[in-house]
Design an enzyme around this catalytic site. Structure first.
Site, PDB file in Angstrom:
ATOM      1  N   TYR A  24       0.845  -1.208   0.000  1.00 45.78           N
ATOM      2  CA  TYR A  24       0.000   0.000   0.000  1.00 45.78           C
ATOM      3  C   TYR A  24       0.872   1.247   0.000  1.00 45.78           C
ATOM      4  O   TYR A  24       1.876   1.298   0.715  1.00 45.78           O
ATOM      5  CB  TYR A  24      -0.905   0.026   1.246  1.00 45.78           C
ATOM      6  CG  TYR A  24      -2.344  -0.255   0.899  1.00 45.78           C
ATOM      7  CD1 TYR A  24      -3.033   0.573   0.020  1.00 45.78           C
ATOM      8  CD2 TYR A  24      -3.013  -1.357   1.434  1.00 45.78           C
ATOM      9  CE1 TYR A  24      -4.350   0.314  -0.319  1.00 45.78           C
ATOM     10  CE2 TYR A  24      -4.326  -1.623   1.089  1.00 45.78           C
ATOM     11  CZ  TYR A  24      -4.998  -0.776   0.207  1.00 45.78           C
ATOM     12  OH  TYR A  24      -6.290  -1.032  -0.129  1.00 45.78           O
ATOM     13  N   GLU A  26      -0.613   4.836  -0.549  1.00 47.59           N
ATOM     14  CA  GLU A  26      -1.414   6.040  -0.824  1.00 47.59           C
ATOM     15  C   GLU A  26      -0.586   7.304  -0.615  1.00 47.59           C
ATOM     16  O   GLU A  26       0.146   7.431   0.366  1.00 47.59           O
ATOM     17  CB  GLU A  26      -2.654   6.057   0.078  1.00 47.59           C
ATOM     18  CG  GLU A  26      -3.769   5.219  -0.526  1.00 47.59           C
ATOM     19  CD  GLU A  26      -4.871   4.897   0.448  1.00 47.59           C
ATOM     20  OE1 GLU A  26      -5.043   3.698   0.743  1.00 47.59           O
ATOM     21  OE2 GLU A  26      -5.540   5.829   0.915  1.00 47.59           O
ATOM     22  N   ASP A 177      -6.753  13.246 -25.263  1.00 48.46           N
ATOM     23  CA  ASP A 177      -6.760  11.850 -24.808  1.00 48.46           C
ATOM     24  C   ASP A 177      -6.171  11.034 -25.956  1.00 48.46           C
ATOM     25  O   ASP A 177      -6.840  10.788 -26.963  1.00 48.46           O
ATOM     26  CB  ASP A 177      -8.188  11.411 -24.493  1.00 48.46           C
ATOM     27  CG  ASP A 177      -8.269   9.947 -24.065  1.00 48.46           C
ATOM     28  OD1 ASP A 177      -7.285   9.206 -24.282  1.00 48.46           O
ATOM     29  OD2 ASP A 177      -9.314   9.536 -23.536  1.00 48.46           O
ATOM     30  N   THR A 203      -4.169   5.763 -21.946  1.00 47.73           N
ATOM     31  CA  THR A 203      -4.048   4.427 -21.369  1.00 47.73           C
ATOM     32  C   THR A 203      -2.680   3.900 -21.774  1.00 47.73           C
ATOM     33  O   THR A 203      -2.010   4.468 -22.639  1.00 47.73           O
ATOM     34  CB  THR A 203      -5.142   3.476 -21.903  1.00 47.73           C
ATOM     35  OG1 THR A 203      -5.193   3.602 -23.315  1.00 47.73           O
ATOM     36  CG2 THR A 203      -6.490   3.788 -21.302  1.00 47.73           C
ATOM     37  N   LYS A 206      -2.582  -0.152 -24.807  1.00 46.25           N
ATOM     38  CA  LYS A 206      -2.954  -0.299 -26.217  1.00 46.25           C
ATOM     39  C   LYS A 206      -1.665  -0.380 -27.040  1.00 46.25           C
ATOM     40  O   LYS A 206      -0.902  -1.312 -26.870  1.00 46.25           O
ATOM     41  CB  LYS A 206      -3.853   0.872 -26.633  1.00 46.25           C
ATOM     42  CG  LYS A 206      -5.182   0.893 -25.856  1.00 46.25           C
ATOM     43  CD  LYS A 206      -6.116   1.968 -26.371  1.00 46.25           C
ATOM     44  CE  LYS A 206      -7.491   1.875 -25.751  1.00 46.25           C
ATOM     45  NZ  LYS A 206      -7.635   2.576 -24.465  1.00 46.25           N
ATOM     46  N   ARG A 212      -2.478  -2.682 -18.016  1.00 40.17           N
ATOM     47  CA  ARG A 212      -3.767  -1.983 -18.111  1.00 40.17           C
ATOM     48  C   ARG A 212      -3.776  -0.854 -17.087  1.00 40.17           C
ATOM     49  O   ARG A 212      -4.057  -1.075 -15.904  1.00 40.17           O
ATOM     50  CB  ARG A 212      -4.928  -2.924 -17.834  1.00 40.17           C
ATOM     51  CG  ARG A 212      -5.037  -4.069 -18.796  1.00 40.17           C
ATOM     52  CD  ARG A 212      -6.392  -4.703 -18.690  1.00 40.17           C
ATOM     53  NE  ARG A 212      -7.356  -3.929 -19.427  1.00 40.17           N
ATOM     54  CZ  ARG A 212      -7.602  -4.086 -20.720  1.00 40.17           C
ATOM     55  NH1 ARG A 212      -6.955  -4.986 -21.415  1.00 40.17           N
ATOM     56  NH2 ARG A 212      -8.502  -3.343 -21.319  1.00 40.17           N
TER      57      ARG A 212
HETATM   58  N1  DSN Z   1     -12.069   0.158 -24.792  1.00 40.87           N
HETATM   59  C1  DSN Z   1     -11.371   1.230 -25.446  1.00 40.87           C
HETATM   60  C2  DSN Z   1     -11.453   1.094 -26.914  1.00 40.87           C
HETATM   61  O1  DSN Z   1     -11.714  -0.008 -27.360  1.00 40.87           O
HETATM   62  O2  DSN Z   1     -11.271   2.054 -27.637  1.00 40.87           O
HETATM   63  C3  DSN Z   1     -11.883   2.471 -24.989  1.00 40.87           C
HETATM   64  O3  DSN Z   1     -12.308   2.410 -23.682  1.00 40.87           O
END
Ligand code: DSN
Length: 418
Positions: A24, A26, A177, A203, A206, A212
């Protein structure tokens, strides 16, 4: 072939399941609410350094928060910190390719936290499938949002960040984003939003091939209406204690590994191959009668339609044939559960090593799935095609060909090219 999916290297997977998961922590580096965080501080510090380095950012001007657990919560943390409850935000409409967390609502129905807790408006794409910059200008002047969001989940063209900044001026917060294209931007293959925006969220699982998780980059301070705003305290407090409890330290460790791998010549060539493969596939599909939204692709994804087919129908047939794709809204669609669009991407197949000839064969397999779907629809005489799919000989043959083909390209986790 889901545009947002990829395969993380083994080193990332190992860090993501490592012992730091148990801790932990925080708070932030040197300011934790728990003892015993010497090494966690080191890991988080290294991860931040690598994140800033990947995008060539000056640490005096930019900082990054690597604690968000996902893209949606990263975006919410920004809204909480920057515009506050009931603040006004404006992003791209879901059916134009935007994301749920960019203020999505269906007219008055507020169905995501980004529209429930913030006053949201959406801009759209034009008839040719390109971002309608005129719509941004009209809506900006009418609704005067505090924060304008650019970036998308299903948009295959590059974005004119500078043009949006010119429309909204310097006194409005601007966020990009870049979740889908973060790796392509890092490699200099697409326009660089960092030149003009105040905040960048992404994110990390990807095209970046990390765990993730998500990151928020932000300018440390910004002048708004002649007053200096301390962006660091607003955004960091939006993440913690605003939304998060303890950070997921295993993800931060794994992200540090992914960022190091992304800062390499090999990764840049990977990005180039991703785009090349997407263009080859888009050209092939167009030649075979598919309509590519936006007319082409400039990045890793293709959004398309085919006459007489709904995205959900093709998704089901493809599922049975071991091809992963997803149905996706296009501008004229009403229901996200039954849209006409189909979204595919090349990050994962490129990681598996597919090149030009292989990608053309993938196009052939997709066209076979389309023809099978049309044939099933004809036989179903307007009824649901589900009952005809079970044990359909053509689907079974397609599945065998898909499996035989893809076995030549093993998932590279245990034999990664880096
Ligand atoms: N799940 C992502 C996508 O497929 O673009 C977005 O949240």
């Amino acid at each position: 072939m889901i545009a947002s999916e990829n395969y993380a290297p083994i080193a990332v997977l190992q860090a993501n399941s490592s012992v730091v998961c148990n801790k932990y922590s925080e708070g932030y580096i040197g300011r934790r609410y728990y003892g015993g965080n010497k090494y966690i501080d080191e890991i988080e510090g290294l991860c931040k350094k690598r994140a800033l380095k990947l995008y060539g950012l000056d640490e005096k001007i930019w900082d990054v928060n690597v604690q968000p657990l996902s893209g949606s919560t990263a975006n919410l943390a920004v809204y909480m910190g920057i515009v506050g409850k009931n603040g006004r935000i404006m992003g791209m409409d879901l059916s134009s390719g935007g994301h749920l967390s960019h203020g999505y609502r269906i007219k008055r129905r507020k169905i995501t936290a980004s529209s429930m807790f913030f006053r949201s408006k959406s801009y759209k794409i034009d008839e040719e499938g390109k971002i309608d910059y005129g719509d941004i200008e009209r809506k900006y002047k009418k609704h005067r949002p505090d924060l304008v969001i650019c970036g998308a989940s299903a948009y295959s063209l590059d974005i004119e960040y500078k043009r949006i900044r010119e429309i909204i001026g310097e006194d409005t917060y601007m966020m990009a984003d870049i979740s889908h294209v973060s790796g392509l931007i890092a490699s200099g293959l697409l326009k660089n939003p960092f030149e003009v925006v105040d905040i960048v969220t992404t994110t990390t699982h990807k095209i970046l091939r990390g765990p993730r998780a998500a990151m928020i980059f932000y300018r440390r301070s910004k002048m708004v209406k002649k007053e200096r705003v301390d962006m660091k305290s607003k955004i960091d407090s939006g993440v913690f204690p605003g939304l998060n409890g303890g950070p997921h330290n295993q993800k931060i460790a794994a992200l540090g590994v992914a960022l190091k791998l992304a800062n390499s010549v090999d990764y840049k060539s990977y990005g180039e191959e991703v785009i090349r493969n997407a263009k080859i596939l888009a050209d092939y599909l167009e030649e075979k009668g598919c309509k590519i939204v936006g007319g082409r692709t400039e990045n890793h994804l293709i959004l398309f339609t085919y006459p007489g087919i709904r995205g959900a129908e093709l998704e089901k047939v493809c599922d049975l044939a071991n091809i992963s794709i997803n149905k996706n809204c296009i501008k004229s669609d009403k229901s996200p559960m039954n849209p006409t669009g189909i979204r595919i991407g090349t990050p994962a197949i490129t990681t598996r090593g597919l090149n030009r000839e292989d990608v053309l064969y993938v196009g052939e397999l997709l066209m076979r799935a389309i023809k099978i779907t049309l044939n099933l629809k004809e036989r179903a005489l307007g009824k649901d095609i589900d009952y005809l799919m079970t044990n359909d000989l053509e689907i079974n043959k397609l599945k065998k060909d898909v499996v035989d083909f893809i076995y030549k390209f093993p998932i590279p986790c245990f034999n990664f090219r880096f």
